[in-house]
Design an enzyme around this catalytic site. Structure first.
Site, PDB file in Angstrom:
ATOM      1  N   HIS A 113      48.560  44.339  29.144  1.00  0.00           N
ATOM      2  CA  HIS A 113      48.206  45.259  30.357  1.00  0.00           C
ATOM      3  C   HIS A 113      48.507  44.387  31.716  1.00  0.00           C
ATOM      4  O   HIS A 113      48.742  44.963  32.757  1.00  0.00           O
ATOM      5  CB  HIS A 113      46.952  45.483  30.241  1.00  0.00           C
ATOM      6  CG  HIS A 113      46.089  46.461  31.325  1.00  0.00           C
ATOM      7  ND1 HIS A 113      45.442  45.968  32.210  1.00  0.00           N
ATOM      8  CD2 HIS A 113      46.182  47.840  31.487  1.00  0.00           C
ATOM      9  CE1 HIS A 113      45.234  46.999  33.073  1.00  0.00           C
ATOM     10  NE2 HIS A 113      45.687  48.026  32.485  1.00  0.00           N
ATOM     11  N   PHE A 156      49.642  41.675  50.852  1.00  0.00           N
ATOM     12  CA  PHE A 156      49.225  41.682  49.457  1.00  0.00           C
ATOM     13  C   PHE A 156      48.423  40.764  49.262  1.00  0.00           C
ATOM     14  O   PHE A 156      48.482  39.436  49.059  1.00  0.00           O
ATOM     15  CB  PHE A 156      50.678  40.970  48.607  1.00  0.00           C
ATOM     16  CG  PHE A 156      50.387  41.032  47.181  1.00  0.00           C
ATOM     17  CD1 PHE A 156      50.555  42.237  46.402  1.00  0.00           C
ATOM     18  CD2 PHE A 156      50.188  39.943  46.716  1.00  0.00           C
ATOM     19  CE1 PHE A 156      50.438  41.950  44.851  1.00  0.00           C
ATOM     20  CE2 PHE A 156      50.189  40.090  44.978  1.00  0.00           C
ATOM     21  CZ  PHE A 156      50.219  40.994  44.515  1.00  0.00           C
ATOM     22  N   THR A 198      46.024  41.306  26.228  1.00  0.00           N
ATOM     23  CA  THR A 198      47.166  42.487  26.015  1.00  0.00           C
ATOM     24  C   THR A 198      48.222  42.204  27.035  1.00  0.00           C
ATOM     25  O   THR A 198      48.067  41.346  28.024  1.00  0.00           O
ATOM     26  CB  THR A 198      46.700  43.737  25.661  1.00  0.00           C
ATOM     27  OG1 THR A 198      46.154  44.200  27.101  1.00  0.00           O
ATOM     28  CG2 THR A 198      45.421  43.959  24.977  1.00  0.00           C
ATOM     29  N   TRP A 241      37.450  47.333  40.794  1.00  0.00           N
ATOM     30  CA  TRP A 241      37.621  46.421  39.485  1.00  0.00           C
ATOM     31  C   TRP A 241      37.272  44.750  39.872  1.00  0.00           C
ATOM     32  O   TRP A 241      37.863  44.384  40.924  1.00  0.00           O
ATOM     33  CB  TRP A 241      38.809  46.338  39.000  1.00  0.00           C
ATOM     34  CG  TRP A 241      39.108  46.165  37.512  1.00  0.00           C
ATOM     35  CD1 TRP A 241      39.423  44.909  37.036  1.00  0.00           C
ATOM     36  CD2 TRP A 241      38.877  46.986  36.364  1.00  0.00           C
ATOM     37  NE1 TRP A 241      39.469  44.875  35.675  1.00  0.00           N
ATOM     38  CE2 TRP A 241      39.116  46.148  35.294  1.00  0.00           C
ATOM     39  CE3 TRP A 241      38.703  48.306  36.325  1.00  0.00           C
ATOM     40  CZ2 TRP A 241      39.265  46.537  33.985  1.00  0.00           C
ATOM     41  CZ3 TRP A 241      38.628  48.800  34.929  1.00  0.00           C
ATOM     42  CH2 TRP A 241      38.705  48.047  33.757  1.00  0.00           C
ATOM     43  N   ARG A 287      39.682  31.073  44.280  1.00  0.00           N
ATOM     44  CA  ARG A 287      40.413  31.655  45.367  1.00  0.00           C
ATOM     45  C   ARG A 287      39.730  32.828  46.133  1.00  0.00           C
ATOM     46  O   ARG A 287      40.275  33.340  47.106  1.00  0.00           O
ATOM     47  CB  ARG A 287      41.700  32.388  44.632  1.00  0.00           C
ATOM     48  CG  ARG A 287      42.776  31.124  44.214  1.00  0.00           C
ATOM     49  CD  ARG A 287      43.901  31.784  43.226  1.00  0.00           C
ATOM     50  NE  ARG A 287      44.776  30.785  42.692  1.00  0.00           N
ATOM     51  CZ  ARG A 287      44.430  29.677  42.232  1.00  0.00           C
ATOM     52  NH1 ARG A 287      43.096  29.441  41.660  1.00  0.00           N
ATOM     53  NH2 ARG A 287      45.387  28.327  41.702  1.00  0.00           N
ATOM     54  N   VAL A 330      41.760  41.874  42.391  1.00  0.00           N
ATOM     55  CA  VAL A 330      41.642  40.968  41.548  1.00  0.00           C
ATOM     56  C   VAL A 330      42.192  41.391  40.024  1.00  0.00           C
ATOM     57  O   VAL A 330      41.296  41.933  39.301  1.00  0.00           O
ATOM     58  CB  VAL A 330      40.208  40.094  41.560  1.00  0.00           C
ATOM     59  CG1 VAL A 330      40.295  39.087  40.489  1.00  0.00           C
ATOM     60  CG2 VAL A 330      39.996  39.867  43.009  1.00  0.00           C
ATOM     61  N   LEU A 331      43.202  40.732  39.532  1.00  0.00           N
ATOM     62  CA  LEU A 331      43.781  40.806  38.183  1.00  0.00           C
ATOM     63  C   LEU A 331      43.591  39.626  37.434  1.00  0.00           C
ATOM     64  O   LEU A 331      43.857  38.504  37.896  1.00  0.00           O
ATOM     65  CB  LEU A 331      45.181  41.238  38.333  1.00  0.00           C
ATOM     66  CG  LEU A 331      45.343  42.987  38.931  1.00  0.00           C
ATOM     67  CD1 LEU A 331      46.771  43.031  39.124  1.00  0.00           C
ATOM     68  CD2 LEU A 331      44.779  43.714  38.018  1.00  0.00           C
ATOM     69  N   GLU A 344      45.762  51.850  41.664  1.00  0.00           N
ATOM     70  CA  GLU A 344      45.708  52.912  42.729  1.00  0.00           C
ATOM     71  C   GLU A 344      45.885  52.436  44.055  1.00  0.00           C
ATOM     72  O   GLU A 344      46.131  53.221  44.829  1.00  0.00           O
ATOM     73  CB  GLU A 344      44.313  53.437  42.414  1.00  0.00           C
ATOM     74  CG  GLU A 344      44.031  54.248  41.196  1.00  0.00           C
ATOM     75  CD  GLU A 344      43.976  53.539  39.960  1.00  0.00           C
ATOM     76  OE1 GLU A 344      44.680  53.637  38.950  1.00  0.00           O
ATOM     77  OE2 GLU A 344      43.332  52.405  40.036  1.00  0.00           O
TER      78      GLU A 344
END
Length: 207
Positions: free
Chosen positions: A139, A164, A137, A29, A178, A131-132, A66
């Site tokens: 989520h 992490f 929303t 992702w 980053r 990477v988020l 995951e």
């Protein structure tokens, strides 16, 4: 006021990772950003800390949620394989003792017996990379919390340092910065590579 430079201060110890085996688990992702972070971590471990390229194992999963499961499963699998390899090695050594000769001119099997070989078996450290980026929303918040807790738990339960390496960014610009993909940006993968080596050495250190 004294100038303050944000970020981690490098360790004052020599971090030699030449005997370490490290796992990097990354998401697919936001892959272009993730790939830059993985590259930063890998190249730092090799060039700065002497980790052998063949001792860095890289695996991918669909998304950040995951990561904890994959890290735990791969840690356990490697430990099991390491135990099996040790048993096989012991059996081979026993067989070899029965065939020892006193020949002074017996040549070694390897043309370069002093050369380091790829390690097998258990990992000394793991880096979870993802990477988020916040959307519209809830989520983002749920995944960040779950992944953070999951990765920490894997490290504590397995007694293996699990780094992490998940960026939790509010927008695309923060993520690119980053990952070192924009001018004056910094690739945090480099910090995670150094942290993995340092924490593996801490775990293995005799006090």
């Amino acid at each position: 006021m004294e100038h303050f430079e944000k970020g981690v201060t490098p360790s004052d110890k020599q971090l030699n990772g030449s005997d370490l085996r490290v796992l990097i688990v990354h998401t697919r992702w936001n892959l272009p950003i993730v790939e830059a972070l993985v590259k930063g971590a890998k190249e730092t471990m090799i060039s700065k800390h002497n980790v052998l390229a063949e001792n860095i194992v890289i695996e991918s999963v669909p998304g950040a949620y995951e990561l904890p499961f994959a890290a735990k499963a791969l840690i356990q699998s490697a430990q099991t394989q390491g135990s099996s390899a040790s048993s096989d090695l012991l059996a081979s050594a026993t067989d070899l003792l029965g065939d020892l000769t006193t020949s002074a001119d017996k040549k070694p099997d390897s043309p370069n017996p002093g050369a380091k070989k790829a390690k097998k078996g258990a990992f000394d450290a793991v880096i979870c990379v993802g990477v988020l980026i916040k959307g519209s929303t809830m989520h983002f918040e749920y995944i960040c919390e779950a992944v953070s807790q999951g990765i920490m738990r894997v490290g504590l339960d397995s007694n293996i340092p699990v780094i992490f390496g998940v960026l939790t960014c509010l927008n695309d610009e923060q993520a690119h910065n980053r990952a070192g993909l924009v001018p004056n940006g910094h690739n945090h993968g480099e910090d995670w590579g150094s942290a993995a080596v340092e924490m593996a050495l801490v775990k293995n250190r005799a006090l």
